[in-house]
Enzyme design. Structure first.
Site, short mmCIF file in Angstrom:
data_model
loop_
_atom_site.label_atom_id
_atom_site.label_comp_id
_atom_site.label_asym_id
_atom_site.label_seq_id
_atom_site.Cartn_x
_atom_site.Cartn_y
_atom_site.Cartn_z
CG HIS A 539 46.61 -94.78 -41.92
ND1 HIS A 539 46.63 -93.63 -41.15
CD2 HIS A 539 45.77 -95.64 -41.28
CE1 HIS A 539 45.84 -93.78 -40.11
NE2 HIS A 539 45.30 -94.98 -40.16
CG HIS A 579 42.09 -102.13 -42.27
ND1 HIS A 579 43.32 -102.74 -42.41
CD2 HIS A 579 42.27 -101.11 -41.40
CE1 HIS A 579 44.20 -102.12 -41.65
NE2 HIS A 579 43.60 -101.12 -41.03
#
Length: 811
Positions: A539, A579
């Site tokens: 991530h 996001h």
């Protein structure tokens, strides 16, 4: 005639067997050396009778697994003890060998060496074994060091899944006595518990309604026949303090007579009126039997009920309901070959629904009569009206429909009946829950409480024309699905989001739409990228750039362009960019279990997704230099902001099946129906489906969801790289959970034992295939589906070779 005793050492020594002998020999001669195992006369018969109430059980020869990294006096003594007791014995040297052996043989007893942590983590191995469904009735013993000073607590061992501990003692008779005590204690108790499954199967299949209640008349079990006759779902009745209303047709003193009879330990049999869920009274022939338990007290009451008048009718109703359920199961299993039991998004109901949240019959009656004009209320009222004039089988089926409609999780399938695969169960549990357990005193706080700032050498925005040639060349094919994001990551020194964002936003005319200078966009991209954690293996800003690339690719598809307006396209590109901003590299479940500040702030609900959306707008609006929304008209900004927030929140996995099901039912099925009725369907009708405001929201949600987890649909080399990165992030989380004493959310993601191919197969089966089938039917993506097929076959091939790594070993 003696029975054969056997020893098998996984990965190290071949299988042994020996004939009966009365010789005694040292334990060192037993396990390691082939041909030296000689069973003692104490060898048992392969089948032993065990009495379990009125049930006679037959106990097969016990299977024992010894997990010791190396031979020593302790392991050899247990080998000798197994031989003497007549137990079949396997020895494993590594956690991998232990797991493989257990999955093959399902041992009754496992003895793990907990003394030497440098060889393997015994507690982690125990958790991995417990994650396998067939381990529930296995007894696991930890061999621990003799304490030097104070006696240590056994709670860590119990938490890891051990049943008991054995303080190291290599005396052979001590080991033998331990095995015998285990055999006649915990192991035999587990054998009896396994037999209970057969008893409950008989109850489930019985055509007579059966109810089991406690001494306080609290219902603890009802079988399907009871559900059919009475109209209740099991989940409703097993809730705390639930009472079944009493029929007024019974004589006033009947209940007192029954209670008096049961309290005296006497069986009661007679005619009794029971009140069904719909309010009707049914006359039943009832037989109630008290069950005496601990302390000679009555602990349970078993009631067997059979309707007097409409037995045949009820029986047919039950058979019909069960046949319908069986048909549903069979149909849902006939799906694509590349999945092993993949979830069909079109079949998400189940008889196991908990039903209405109301506990009392009177409360449910009030719900039935409410006149609130919500759509679901109208549906329930229509079904209630239809029930009144329906024959019994239809009324019973409508009862099931009502209970399903009243549940809050209309779109989330119940995965408990799927293949008991620990990788799948951990993925589903880890990605679709917000942490079920809370631990006090443990707090997880982000390392960066302050927002990141752009490094000094990036503060001067460059124009798109100023991008270095090597980076520009890397991005030449960014409009292709096979674009290599990792080449861009390398060329930009792990800052791909800023450069790819500049090019994609320019291609879609985002600056023109927002009326913002390119310098502002560049500053915005830089500060957003700076707030991604480059230390995360997955991530990070490369993942954000990858999702942005997929989003841009999907936006160019004809069906998507027909559905979305320019503001939707801009919202999708911004949502993809932000996001996962400030993602800590840990799941929502981890943050909730750790009691993090964010989990507290967002009430354990969509914690990370709420943070990503909120932080993105905080970063953007706090400084005019990077405020890309500064020149927008107020109402247009509110519309854009709402669309971005909705898309970011849609990436949260607890609503995965809801989003996919709504997309299929509201868009795919109506479009398919139009095409079947006349070629490509009426253009106006197609347009009305595609551009309906509620459907545009569903398209945007589906678009960013598919972009977010599209890794299995990439080129094989890209797919493998992403699989390695997400696995490493999950491994790091498991490590930290163990270090902090937190619940391990995904036990199979232990870097020492995890099979990456299995985890990818499970993820594709349960999350990817159905979603991309639906998205492909809408957007037409044959190249993605081909990649998905190729990648699934690749992982399947590794798994069939029992490889746990990303790649096969070199030839």
């Amino acid at each position: 005639m003696g029975c054969a005793s056997s020893i098998h050492i996984s990965d190290r020594v071949v299988y042994h067997s020996g004939k009966e002998s009365e010789d005694s020999h040292s334990p060192q001669q037993n396990c390691p050396q082939p041909g030296h195992i000689k069973p003692n006369n104490a060898c048992q018969s392969s089948l032993t009778e065990v009495q379990f109430g009125p049930m006679k059980l037959y106990e097969d020869q016990l299977q024992v697994l010894l997990v010791f990294a190396k031979d020593d006096a302790q392991s050899n003594s247990f080998c000798w003890a197994c031989e003497r007791a007549g137990f079949r014995c396997n020895v494993a040297r590594t956690p991998e060998a232990a797991l493989e052996s257990f999955q093959e043989k399902n041992h009754d007893l496992i003895i793990l060496d907990h003394r030497h942590s440098r060889y393997f983590d015994a507690e982690a191995l125990c958790r991995s074994i417990r994650a396998i469904s067939c381990s529930h009735n296995t007894v696991i013993v930890a061999v621990v060091k003799r304490p030097d000073r104070e006696e240590a607590t056994v709670m860590p061992l119990i938490s890891a899944g051990f049943n008991r501990r054995y303080v190291e003692n290599s005396n052979m008779m001590a080991c033998y006595n331990e095995l015998i005590q285990l055999h006649h204690g915990e192991i035999r108790a587990q054998i009896k518990l396994r037999a209970c499954n057969a008893v409950f199967t008989a109850l489930e299949q019985s055509q007579e309604a059966i109810e089991i209640s406690s001494e306080d008349q609290i219902i603890q079990y009802v079988n399907p026949a009871y559900e059919c006759i009475m109209g209740y779902q099991r989940g409703e009745l097993l809730k705390e303090n639930t009472e079944v209303p009493k029929s007024e047709k019974n004589k006033p003193d009947l209940l007192d007579n029954i209670s008096s009879c049961i309290r005296r330990g006497k069986e009661w049999q007679g005619v009794y009126y029971a009140k069904k869920k719909n309010g009707d009274s049914v006359q039943q022939n009832v037989k109630m039997t008290p069950v005496v338990g601990q302390g000679g007290k009555i602990r349970h009451c078993v009631s067997v009920n059979r309707p007097l008048n409409d037995h045949n009718k009820t029986e047919k109703s039950c058979e019909r309901v069960q046949a319908e359920s069986q048909t549903d199961i069979q149909q849902s299993s006939k799906h694509k070959d590349r999945r092993k039991g993949s979830l069909d998004v079109r079949s998400t109901t189940s008889r196991g629904s908990d039903g209405s949240s109301q506990r009392r019959h009177s409360s449910m009656a009030r719900i039935h009569s409410m006149t609130i004009e919500a759509p679901i209320t109208k549906v329930i009222n229509i079904i209630n009206a239809a029930q009144e004039s329906s024959p019994m089988p239809v009324a019973e089926a409508l009862d099931r429909v009502l209970e399903i409609l009243r549940t809050t999780e209309l779109y989330s399938p119940q995965l408990g009946t799927k293949e008991e695969d620990p990788h799948t169960n951990d993925l589903v549990g880890g990605l679709m829950t917000d942490g079920l357990r809370r631990l006090s005193g443990n707090e997880y706080i982000f390392a960066t409480k302050q927002l990141h700032h752009i490094p000094g050498h990036l503060t001067t925005p460059l124009s798109l024309n100023d991008i270095p040639p090597c980076i520009a060349q890397t991005m030449e094919n960014e409009d292709s699905w096979d674009f290599d994001i990792f080449s861009l990551e390398s060329a930009t020194m792990k800052r791909p989001l800023t450069f790819l964002g500049l090019k994609i936003f320019s291609r879609f005319g985002v600056c023109e739409f927002l009326s913002c200078p390119e310098a502002t966009l560049r500053s915005w991209l830089q500060i957003i990228e700076a707030n991604y954690h480059s230390s995360n293996s997955y991530h990070n800003s490369t993942h954000a750039a990858d999702v942005l690339h997929a989003t841009a690719y999907f936006l160019c598809k004809e069906r998507v362009k027909q559905s979305l307006d320019p503001i939707d396209e801009v919202a999708a590109l911004i949502a993809a960019t932000v996001h996962d901003v400030d993602h800590p590299g840990r799941t929502n479940s981890f943050l909730c279990n750790a009691g993090s500040e964010l989990a507290i702030l967002y009430n354990d609900t969509a914690v990370l997704e709420s943070h990503h959306a909120a932080l993105a707008f905080q970063i953007t609006t706090r400084d005019d230099k990077c405020n890309i929304f500064k020149n927008m008209e107020r109402n247009e900004y509110r519309t854009l902001r709402q669309a971005v927030i909705d898309m970011v929140l849609a990436t949260e996995m607890t609503k995965h099946f809801e989003h996919v099901n709504k997309f299929v039912n509201s868009i795919n099925k109506p479009l398919a129906a139009l095409e079947e009725n006349g070629g490509n369907g009426d253009e106006d009708s197609v347009k009305s489906i595609l551009t309906a405001p509620e459907n545009r929201i569903l398209v945007k949600r589906m678009l960013i969801k598919c972009a977010d987890i599209s890794n299995p649909c990439r080129l094989l080399e890209l797919c493998i790289e992403w699989a390695g990165r997400i696995s490493e992030e999950y491994f790091a989380q498991t490590d930290e959970e163990k270090q902090q004493g937190l619940p391990v959310v995904m036990p199979v993601f232990d870097r020492n034992t995890c099979s990456i191919p299995k985890s990818q197969i499970s993820f594709i089966d349960y999350f990817i295939t159905d979603m991309f089938d639906a998205w492909d039917a809408f957007a037409d993506l044959p190249n993605l589906m081909q990649h998905l097929d190729n990648n699934f076959k690749y992982w399947k091939g590794l798994d069939e070779r029992k490889l746990r790594s990303l790649r096969p070993p070199p030839e």
